[in-house]
Design a protein around this motif. Structure first.
Motif, PDB file in Angstrom:
ATOM      1  N   GLY A 124       0.784  -1.222   0.000  1.00  0.00           N
ATOM      2  CA  GLY A 124       0.000   0.000   0.000  1.00  0.00           C
ATOM      3  C   GLY A 124       0.817   1.274   0.000  1.00  0.00           C
ATOM      4  O   GLY A 124       0.264   2.372  -0.158  1.00  0.00           O
ATOM      5  N   GLU A 125       2.126   1.156   0.170  1.00  0.00           N
ATOM      6  CA  GLU A 125       2.996   2.331   0.156  1.00  0.00           C
ATOM      7  C   GLU A 125       3.476   2.614  -1.267  1.00  0.00           C
ATOM      8  O   GLU A 125       3.394   1.753  -2.156  1.00  0.00           O
ATOM      9  N   ASP A 126       3.993   3.797  -1.466  1.00  0.00           N
ATOM     10  CA  ASP A 126       4.592   4.182  -2.744  1.00  0.00           C
ATOM     11  C   ASP A 126       5.989   3.564  -2.811  1.00  0.00           C
ATOM     12  O   ASP A 126       6.953   4.114  -2.267  1.00  0.00           O
ATOM     13  N   ALA A 127       6.090   2.409  -3.460  1.00  0.00           N
ATOM     14  CA  ALA A 127       7.350   1.663  -3.465  1.00  0.00           C
ATOM     15  C   ALA A 127       8.480   2.461  -4.100  1.00  0.00           C
ATOM     16  O   ALA A 127       9.619   2.433  -3.617  1.00  0.00           O
ATOM     17  N   ALA A 128       8.195   3.174  -5.188  1.00  0.00           N
ATOM     18  CA  ALA A 128       9.240   3.954  -5.864  1.00  0.00           C
ATOM     19  C   ALA A 128       9.782   5.045  -4.946  1.00  0.00           C
ATOM     20  O   ALA A 128      10.998   5.274  -4.872  1.00  0.00           O
ATOM     21  N   LEU A 129       8.883   5.736  -4.240  1.00  0.00           N
ATOM     22  CA  LEU A 129       9.301   6.785  -3.307  1.00  0.00           C
ATOM     23  C   LEU A 129      10.186   6.211  -2.211  1.00  0.00           C
ATOM     24  O   LEU A 129      11.238   6.778  -1.869  1.00  0.00           O
ATOM     25  N   LEU A 130       9.786   5.067  -1.659  1.00  0.00           N
ATOM     26  CA  LEU A 130      10.550   4.476  -0.562  1.00  0.00           C
ATOM     27  C   LEU A 130      11.894   3.938  -1.034  1.00  0.00           C
ATOM     28  O   LEU A 130      12.887   4.004  -0.306  1.00  0.00           O
ATOM     29  N   ARG A 131      11.957   3.414  -2.240  1.00  0.00           N
ATOM     30  CA  ARG A 131      13.250   2.972  -2.787  1.00  0.00           C
ATOM     31  C   ARG A 131      14.213   4.142  -2.883  1.00  0.00           C
ATOM     32  O   ARG A 131      15.387   4.028  -2.518  1.00  0.00           O
ATOM     33  N   ARG A 132      13.718   5.246  -3.400  1.00  0.00           N
ATOM     34  CA  ARG A 132      14.587   6.433  -3.519  1.00  0.00           C
ATOM     35  C   ARG A 132      15.068   6.887  -2.148  1.00  0.00           C
ATOM     36  O   ARG A 132      16.238   7.264  -1.984  1.00  0.00           O
ATOM     37  N   ALA A 133      14.170   6.840  -1.174  1.00  0.00           N
ATOM     38  CA  ALA A 133      14.548   7.267   0.175  1.00  0.00           C
ATOM     39  C   ALA A 133      15.581   6.319   0.785  1.00  0.00           C
ATOM     40  O   ALA A 133      16.523   6.756   1.465  1.00  0.00           O
ATOM     41  N   LEU A 134      15.415   5.013   0.560  1.00  0.00           N
ATOM     42  CA  LEU A 134      16.394   4.052   1.073  1.00  0.00           C
ATOM     43  C   LEU A 134      17.751   4.238   0.416  1.00  0.00           C
ATOM     44  O   LEU A 134      18.794   4.156   1.077  1.00  0.00           O
ATOM     45  N   LEU A 135      17.752   4.461  -0.901  1.00  0.00           N
ATOM     46  CA  LEU A 135      19.019   4.669  -1.596  1.00  0.00           C
ATOM     47  C   LEU A 135      19.702   5.935  -1.092  1.00  0.00           C
ATOM     48  O   LEU A 135      20.923   5.951  -0.864  1.00  0.00           O
TER      49      LEU A 135
END
Length: 396
Positions: A124-135
């Motif tokens: 349910g989260e914005d996976a693309a947004l969270l990937r960018r934040a993790l990177l």
């Protein structure tokens, strides 16, 4: 928690700092066990992946309030052992440039050369947004820790695309996987080889019976701590037999995995005169089998092929598994029908000189890859699969 609640980054120096249920809620059903909390905990709690062994846990997590919404297993590495994406030459080049190559930040799993999701996100989260934040968190913490760079090992194809678009240098290397196009029986697999190769495989597999060796797979409730002890014994026997071998896993690792992940652990055993003389420690999901460690206390012709390859291929066909990944390396697997398969990694070196040299090397390495794949496919030599091969097509 509202989706617009600010994200907070937390770096964990032990997987115990997050409850298992919260971490595993990010892991998709059917995902390989290598990203599950119990696996990472077994690595750390057993002393196998710790700062003392060159694997300092440095897990990246994102939170909305008290809710964990994304995570990436990560480690500060003080050597390059146990990664299987070989960068020893890069470390040598760094030394020539006066660059401290270690520590480096590795996003991935210890001693686990398998493609699995590296950026775990909550449903349910914005996976693309969270990937960018993790990177971004990976880059910032690596710089803060005086690391030479960030290395993401064995991401999924989709993640590798994302990392390349984000500016990391993409590396493609080969593993050799057995793939099931719909076999109903073992003879269907044999039917795809020419007569000479088919007869060779039959002779090798039949050797076990003539040697008085029986093969079996132990799984689920039948697994005991005795099997865990055997797995460690066989693992160390292989490490100690080879000059390149290094014992990195402890007995406690196997004890914890057999205890805490019984739904994924399988043990192939070779029995002669009532005694287990060889074994392979494997991991499984409903669709894939992952070969990990093997060893033996007696030497017999083709024992390795039977324990590590043929028996498990047959078992995969019977259970309907689609892929068997026997791990890194592959020369002996190619002629037995294991197909060249691309695996990925992504790299960002902070020193511009070294980063430029690495990217130049990767371009040359990639140019050499296509001929290597063609040669492997030629050696593999599988005929096109027909879902209903003609009776007697397996030959003699």
């Amino acid at each position: 928690m509202p989706a617009d609640t600010p994200l907070k980054v937390r770096i964990l120096d032990t997987i115990r700092d997050v409850p298992a249920a919260q971490w595993d809620a990010l892991v998709a059903d059917g995902a390989p066990p290598f990203v599950r909390h119990a696996w990472l905990s077994a690595m750390e709690e057993s002393g196998s992946a710790t700062e003392d062994t060159g694997w300092a846990p440095h897990h990246l997590t994102l939170w909305r309030g008290r809710k964990l919404v994304a995570a990436a297993p990560a480690y500060l590495k003080f050597h390059s052992m146990g990664e299987y994406i070989y960068d020893f030459g890069w470390a040598n080049a760094a030394a020539q440039l006066g660059v401290e190559y270690y520590p480096k930040l590795l996003v991935g799993g210890p001693l686990s050369p398998a493609t699995v999701p590296r950026f775990l996100t909550a449903p349910g989260e914005d996976a693309a947004l969270l990937r960018r934040a993790l990177l971004q968190a990976a880059v910032e913490t690596a710089q803060a820790q005086d690391c030479s760079g960030v290395h993401v090992l064995y991401p999924t194809d989709e993640e590798a695309d994302f990392l390349e678009e984000a500016g990391l240098a993409r590396r493609i290397t080969l593993q050799f996987h057995w793939k099931n196009p719909g076999y109903q029986r073992y003879d269907d697999y044999l039917a795809r080889f020419d007569s000479k190769r088919r007869n060779q495989l039959k002779r090798e597999r039949a050797a076990a019976a003539t040697q008085g060796i029986q093969l079996r797979t132990v799984r689920g409730a039948d697994l005991t701590q005795e099997h865990a002890q055997r797995a460690y014994t066989f693992y160390t026997s292989t490490c100690e037999r080879h000059a390149w071998g290094q014992v990195q896993l402890t007995p406690g690792f196997f004890e914890r995995v057999f205890r805490d992940l019984p739904d994924t652990v399988e043990m192939v055993e070779a029995v002669k005169d009532g005694k287990v003389i060889a074994g392979a420690f494997n991991l499984a999901t409903p669709e894939r089998l992952y070969g990990r460690y093997w060893g033996c206390t007696e030497e017999h012709p083709f024992l390795h092929f039977n324990v590590c390859l043929y028996h498990s291929v047959d078992d995969c066909i019977r259970s309907g598994r689609k892929v068997f990944e026997p791990g890194a390396g592959g020369e002996h697997k190619v002629s037995r029908g294991f197909e060249p398969t691309a695996v990925h990694s992504a790299h960002l070196i902070f020193d511009k000189r070294l980063d430029k040299a690495v990217r130049s090397f990767l371009r040359m390495e990639h140019a050499r890859l296509a001929p290597a794949v063609e040669e492997a496919e030629r050696i593999c030599g599988l005929k096109p699969w027909a879902s209903n091969p003609a009776p007697g097509s397996t030959g003699t």
